[in-house]
Design a protein around this motif. Structure first.
Motif, PDB file in Angstrom:
ATOM      1  N   ARG A   1      -6.892  -8.939 -47.706  1.00 42.69           N
ATOM      2  CA  ARG A   1      -5.904  -9.059 -48.785  1.00 42.69           C
ATOM      3  C   ARG A   1      -6.413  -8.399 -50.067  1.00 42.69           C
ATOM      4  O   ARG A   1      -6.045  -8.754 -51.168  1.00 42.69           O
ATOM      5  CB  ARG A   1      -5.534 -10.517 -49.036  1.00 42.69           C
ATOM      6  CG  ARG A   1      -6.743 -11.419 -49.183  1.00 42.69           C
ATOM      7  CD  ARG A   1      -6.302 -12.861 -49.281  1.00 42.69           C
ATOM      8  NE  ARG A   1      -7.398 -13.781 -49.138  1.00 42.69           N
ATOM      9  CZ  ARG A   1      -7.642 -14.748 -50.016  1.00 42.69           C
ATOM     10  NH1 ARG A   1      -6.877 -14.906 -51.063  1.00 42.69           N
ATOM     11  NH2 ARG A   1      -8.645 -15.567 -49.822  1.00 42.69           N
ATOM     12  N   LEU A   2      -7.325  -7.433 -49.876  1.00 42.90           N
ATOM     13  CA  LEU A   2      -7.974  -6.776 -51.025  1.00 42.90           C
ATOM     14  C   LEU A   2      -7.565  -5.306 -51.130  1.00 42.90           C
ATOM     15  O   LEU A   2      -7.619  -4.562 -50.146  1.00 42.90           O
ATOM     16  CB  LEU A   2      -9.500  -6.860 -50.843  1.00 42.90           C
ATOM     17  CG  LEU A   2     -10.333  -6.047 -51.841  1.00 42.90           C
ATOM     18  CD1 LEU A   2     -10.252  -6.668 -53.249  1.00 42.90           C
ATOM     19  CD2 LEU A   2     -11.799  -5.975 -51.390  1.00 42.90           C
ATOM     20  N   ILE A   3      -7.191  -4.921 -52.339  1.00 48.47           N
ATOM     21  CA  ILE A   3      -6.916  -3.513 -52.647  1.00 48.47           C
ATOM     22  C   ILE A   3      -7.953  -3.094 -53.690  1.00 48.47           C
ATOM     23  O   ILE A   3      -8.089  -3.759 -54.723  1.00 48.47           O
ATOM     24  CB  ILE A   3      -5.502  -3.360 -53.252  1.00 48.47           C
ATOM     25  CG1 ILE A   3      -4.446  -3.878 -52.283  1.00 48.47           C
ATOM     26  CG2 ILE A   3      -5.233  -1.913 -53.652  1.00 48.47           C
ATOM     27  CD1 ILE A   3      -3.131  -4.256 -52.959  1.00 48.47           C
ATOM     28  N   VAL A   4      -8.691  -2.027 -53.410  1.00 47.03           N
ATOM     29  CA  VAL A   4      -9.684  -1.558 -54.373  1.00 47.03           C
ATOM     30  C   VAL A   4      -9.213  -0.241 -54.974  1.00 47.03           C
ATOM     31  O   VAL A   4      -8.919   0.715 -54.257  1.00 47.03           O
ATOM     32  CB  VAL A   4     -11.074  -1.393 -53.720  1.00 47.03           C
ATOM     33  CG1 VAL A   4     -12.057  -0.764 -54.700  1.00 47.03           C
ATOM     34  CG2 VAL A   4     -11.602  -2.750 -53.275  1.00 47.03           C
ATOM     35  N   LEU A   5      -9.114  -0.232 -56.298  1.00 46.17           N
ATOM     36  CA  LEU A   5      -8.700   0.970 -57.024  1.00 46.17           C
ATOM     37  C   LEU A   5      -9.947   1.713 -57.487  1.00 46.17           C
ATOM     38  O   LEU A   5     -10.864   1.118 -58.042  1.00 46.17           O
ATOM     39  CB  LEU A   5      -7.851   0.548 -58.229  1.00 46.17           C
ATOM     40  CG  LEU A   5      -7.266   1.592 -59.174  1.00 46.17           C
ATOM     41  CD1 LEU A   5      -6.090   0.990 -59.957  1.00 46.17           C
ATOM     42  CD2 LEU A   5      -8.243   2.230 -60.135  1.00 46.17           C
ATOM     43  N   ASN A   6      -9.951   3.026 -57.253  1.00 46.93           N
ATOM     44  CA  ASN A   6     -11.071   3.836 -57.728  1.00 46.93           C
ATOM     45  C   ASN A   6     -10.560   5.264 -57.915  1.00 46.93           C
ATOM     46  O   ASN A   6      -9.367   5.531 -57.722  1.00 46.93           O
ATOM     47  CB  ASN A   6     -12.240   3.763 -56.744  1.00 46.93           C
ATOM     48  CG  ASN A   6     -13.585   3.891 -57.432  1.00 46.93           C
ATOM     49  OD1 ASN A   6     -13.739   4.680 -58.373  1.00 46.93           O
ATOM     50  ND2 ASN A   6     -14.567   3.133 -56.981  1.00 46.93           N
ATOM     51  N   GLY A   7     -11.437   6.162 -58.306  1.00 45.01           N
ATOM     52  CA  GLY A   7     -10.964   7.536 -58.487  1.00 45.01           C
ATOM     53  C   GLY A   7     -12.005   8.434 -59.118  1.00 45.01           C
ATOM     54  O   GLY A   7     -13.129   8.010 -59.406  1.00 45.01           O
ATOM     55  N   TRP A   8     -11.596   9.655 -59.311  1.00 48.27           N
ATOM     56  CA  TRP A   8     -12.509  10.683 -59.795  1.00 48.27           C
ATOM     57  C   TRP A   8     -12.491  10.829 -61.322  1.00 48.27           C
ATOM     58  O   TRP A   8     -13.359  11.472 -61.893  1.00 48.27           O
ATOM     59  CB  TRP A   8     -12.119  12.036 -59.169  1.00 48.27           C
ATOM     60  CG  TRP A   8     -12.526  12.227 -57.745  1.00 48.27           C
ATOM     61  CD1 TRP A   8     -13.657  12.864 -57.304  1.00 48.27           C
ATOM     62  CD2 TRP A   8     -11.826  11.825 -56.560  1.00 48.27           C
ATOM     63  NE1 TRP A   8     -13.691  12.872 -55.924  1.00 48.27           N
ATOM     64  CE2 TRP A   8     -12.585  12.250 -55.438  1.00 48.27           C
ATOM     65  CE3 TRP A   8     -10.622  11.140 -56.321  1.00 48.27           C
ATOM     66  CZ2 TRP A   8     -12.182  12.029 -54.122  1.00 48.27           C
ATOM     67  CZ3 TRP A   8     -10.227  10.911 -55.008  1.00 48.27           C
ATOM     68  CH2 TRP A   8     -10.997  11.348 -53.926  1.00 48.27           C
ATOM     69  N   SER A   9     -11.447  10.254 -61.981  1.00 50.53           N
ATOM     70  CA  SER A   9     -11.198  10.566 -63.393  1.00 50.53           C
ATOM     71  C   SER A   9     -12.412  10.397 -64.300  1.00 50.53           C
ATOM     72  O   SER A   9     -12.725  11.275 -65.099  1.00 50.53           O
ATOM     73  CB  SER A   9     -10.080   9.675 -63.933  1.00 50.53           C
ATOM     74  OG  SER A   9      -8.861   9.999 -63.330  1.00 50.53           O
ATOM     75  N   LYS A  10     -13.061   9.257 -64.175  1.00 45.27           N
ATOM     76  CA  LYS A  10     -14.118   8.927 -65.144  1.00 45.27           C
ATOM     77  C   LYS A  10     -15.469   9.456 -64.666  1.00 45.27           C
ATOM     78  O   LYS A  10     -16.174  10.125 -65.411  1.00 45.27           O
ATOM     79  CB  LYS A  10     -14.187   7.407 -65.339  1.00 45.27           C
ATOM     80  CG  LYS A  10     -12.848   6.728 -65.514  1.00 45.27           C
ATOM     81  CD  LYS A  10     -12.219   6.964 -66.865  1.00 45.27           C
ATOM     82  CE  LYS A  10     -10.817   6.343 -66.911  1.00 45.27           C
ATOM     83  NZ  LYS A  10     -10.155   6.439 -68.186  1.00 45.27           N
ATOM     84  N   THR A  11     -15.837   9.164 -63.410  1.00 44.53           N
ATOM     85  CA  THR A  11     -17.179   9.492 -62.924  1.00 44.53           C
ATOM     86  C   THR A  11     -17.470  10.987 -62.962  1.00 44.53           C
ATOM     87  O   THR A  11     -18.573  11.403 -63.304  1.00 44.53           O
ATOM     88  CB  THR A  11     -17.346   8.974 -61.476  1.00 44.53           C
ATOM     89  OG1 THR A  11     -17.023   7.590 -61.471  1.00 44.53           O
ATOM     90  CG2 THR A  11     -18.754   9.176 -60.965  1.00 44.53           C
ATOM     91  N   TRP A  12     -16.464  11.802 -62.609  1.00 43.82           N
ATOM     92  CA  TRP A  12     -16.712  13.245 -62.570  1.00 43.82           C
ATOM     93  C   TRP A  12     -15.944  13.980 -63.677  1.00 43.82           C
ATOM     94  O   TRP A  12     -15.705  15.183 -63.564  1.00 43.82           O
ATOM     95  CB  TRP A  12     -16.369  13.806 -61.183  1.00 43.82           C
ATOM     96  CG  TRP A  12     -17.309  13.321 -60.114  1.00 43.82           C
ATOM     97  CD1 TRP A  12     -18.557  13.823 -59.829  1.00 43.82           C
ATOM     98  CD2 TRP A  12     -17.108  12.243 -59.189  1.00 43.82           C
ATOM     99  NE1 TRP A  12     -19.129  13.110 -58.788  1.00 43.82           N
ATOM    100  CE2 TRP A  12     -18.267  12.147 -58.372  1.00 43.82           C
ATOM    101  CE3 TRP A  12     -16.060  11.340 -58.963  1.00 43.82           C
ATOM    102  CZ2 TRP A  12     -18.400  11.193 -57.352  1.00 43.82           C
ATOM    103  CZ3 TRP A  12     -16.196  10.382 -57.948  1.00 43.82           C
ATOM    104  CH2 TRP A  12     -17.353  10.327 -57.165  1.00 43.82           C
ATOM    105  N   ALA A  13     -15.529  13.227 -64.702  1.00 45.05           N
ATOM    106  CA  ALA A  13     -14.810  13.827 -65.843  1.00 45.05           C
ATOM    107  C   ALA A  13     -13.610  14.647 -65.357  1.00 45.05           C
ATOM    108  O   ALA A  13     -13.473  15.829 -65.635  1.00 45.05           O
ATOM    109  CB  ALA A  13     -15.761  14.682 -66.684  1.00 45.05           C
ATOM    110  N   MET A  14     -12.725  13.994 -64.610  1.00 44.25           N
ATOM    111  CA  MET A  14     -11.591  14.697 -63.991  1.00 44.25           C
ATOM    112  C   MET A  14     -10.248  14.042 -64.345  1.00 44.25           C
ATOM    113  O   MET A  14      -9.322  14.023 -63.525  1.00 44.25           O
ATOM    114  CB  MET A  14     -11.778  14.734 -62.457  1.00 44.25           C
ATOM    115  CG  MET A  14     -12.963  15.588 -62.031  1.00 44.25           C
ATOM    116  SD  MET A  14     -13.258  15.560 -60.242  1.00 44.25           S
ATOM    117  CE  MET A  14     -11.899  16.549 -59.624  1.00 44.25           C
ATOM    118  N   THR A  15     -10.126  13.536 -65.568  1.00 43.84           N
ATOM    119  CA  THR A  15      -8.895  12.791 -65.906  1.00 43.84           C
ATOM    120  C   THR A  15      -7.625  13.621 -65.718  1.00 43.84           C
ATOM    121  O   THR A  15      -6.600  13.114 -65.284  1.00 43.84           O
ATOM    122  CB  THR A  15      -8.943  12.270 -67.355  1.00 43.84           C
ATOM    123  OG1 THR A  15      -9.295  13.355 -68.207  1.00 43.84           O
ATOM    124  CG2 THR A  15      -9.955  11.161 -67.523  1.00 43.84           C
TER     125      THR A  15
END
Ligand code: PLP
Length: 398
Positions: A228-242
């Motif tokens: 029942r878990l949804i994990v949100l993540n992405g490239w925007s912050k870690t690789w400066a890709m907003t």
């Protein structure tokens, strides 16, 4: 003409309004230091840019699967294993056009009139906005300065009622820089066992941005809630890709989990079809390529947050907890006599410093402002110097 009421309930992200006002003042020749926007002031590493260009040159111009290219999903699987020690399947990974669309998907999947959704306050403003849009009751979970801006498991669990459908958590956190320790998350997860019908969305977009030996705890490391878990993540912050609009999320897959993965896939088909192919190739290069640029950026954020904290604490009536994560500082300015939004707007108009008032992140943000450490140390010194001078001239709320 009449549109549906849900659009009138939708909120905003005021950091974008601050950015627009700062840009307008800059266009008039004003030297604005912009500590308002939550995006790294670094360029996307060159090898990532090259991977996108190569993808275009190689002819990757068409649609991709709605869930994302298998290669990109496999890259996310590798990355998740490295950062959390947990092996997910590519069939749990959804490639999204940024981090926000996962919020949109999760909140619209669970929100409707008559149900309740818990969200952190102060917290990322889109949580509240989207909950209001769905007609669900938005129930704030206060994030407290005296708790070093970690969330409290006990307080969170105390807000759950039979109407609660979704719990949103975020650590490391925007706007506070708070990091919730593993022991507290253990307590939360243990308590959630009493509430098997509550789904969880864990926003882990700042996962690698922790300091002073703090470590990020992914909710993925708790098998008891995986269904029942949804994990949100992405490239925007870690690789400066907003600006690339590239994110991922991890969803339970299968009929025993209400077919959440298939529902988000269907949403993609109906709305954005797929994420553009060059960005997805760039995303693979980001995950698999050298991480030195990421390390350099993190080292810069680490030293800037210490500088910001030290300089802010030297201003009379301003008190700033040392942020343990993300790249924000969230000083308490209540003793200055200013309301937070008034202070933010006067600092921009009269002192050429852009930051965001705490209430833009929720009612519990009153008495605070958010500074983003996304500027050089020299510019940060200039901004805080101007802030100190302004407060000295305008005591007691101006
Ligand atoms: N989650 C949090 C906590 C954020 O601070 C942000 C952006 O500021 C996002 C998600 C959204 O990220 P994206 O720009 O990839 O949509």
């Amino acid at each position: 003409m009449q549109t549906v009421g849900s659009f009138d309930r939708m909120g905003e992200e005021n950091a974008f309004a601050v950015l627009a006002r700062a840009a307008a003042l800059q266009a008039k020749g004003r030297d604005i230091v912009n500590l308002g926007i939550g995006q790294p002031d670094f360029k996307t590493p060159q090898h990532i840019v090259e991977a996108a260009i190569k993808a275009l040159r190689d002819g990757h111009h068409g649609y991709t699967p709605a869930t994302g290219l298998l290669e990109t999903r496999e890259a996310v699987v590798r990355r998740t294993l490295t950062t959390t020690g947990i092996e997910v399947s590519p069939d749990n990974v959804m490639i999204m056009p940024g981090g926000k669309p996962t919020m949109f998907a999760a909140i619209t999947m669970f929100g409707e009139p008559g149900v309740e959704i818990l969200y952190p306050d102060p917290g990322f403003p889109i949580y509240r906005s989207m909950i209001d849009y769905t007609g669900a009751k938005a129930v704030p979970v206060p994030i407290r300065e005296e708790n070093s801006f970690a969330f409290s498991a006990e307080e969170t669990l105390s807000k759950i009622t039979p109407a609660t459908r979704l719990l949103i958590i975020n650590s490391p956190a925007n706007p506070t820089g708070g990091v919730t320790p593993r022991a507290e998350i253990d307590k939360l997860v243990a308590g959630l066992e009493q509430h098997p019908d509550v789904a969880i969305m864990s926003d882990e977009i700042y996962d690698v941005m922790t300091y002073d030996g703090e470590t990020h705890t992914s909710l993925l490391t708790y098998p008891e809630i995986r269904d029942r878990l949804i994990v949100l993540n992405g490239w925007s912050k870690t690789w400066a890709m907003t600006g690339w609009r590239l994110g991922w999320s991890i969803w339970p897959n299968g009929p025993e989990s209400a077919d959440l993965y298939d529902k988000v896939r269907k949403l993609a088909v109906n709305c954005w079809s797929c994420v553009n192919a060059p960005s997805q190739f760039a995303g693979i290069a980001a995950i698999d390529g050298p991480q030195d640029d990421v390390e350099t950026m993190l080292a810069a954020f680490d030293s800037r947050r210490l500088l910001v904290t030290e300089r802010l604490n030297a201003i009379p009536n301003v008190c700033c907890a040392t942020p343990k994560g993300a790249f924000y500082a969230f000083p308490n300015i209540s003793a200055t006599g200013f309301k937070a939004k008034n202070l933010a707007s006067r600092l921009l108009e009269e002192a050429d410093v852009a930051l965001v008032g705490g209430p833009d992140f929720g009612d519990f943000g009153e008495g605070f402002v958010r500074l983003s450490c996304a500027a050089s140390e020299e510019r940060i010194e200039t901004a805080i110097g101007r802030m100190a001078e302004f407060l000295q001239k305008n005591t007691g709320g101006g």
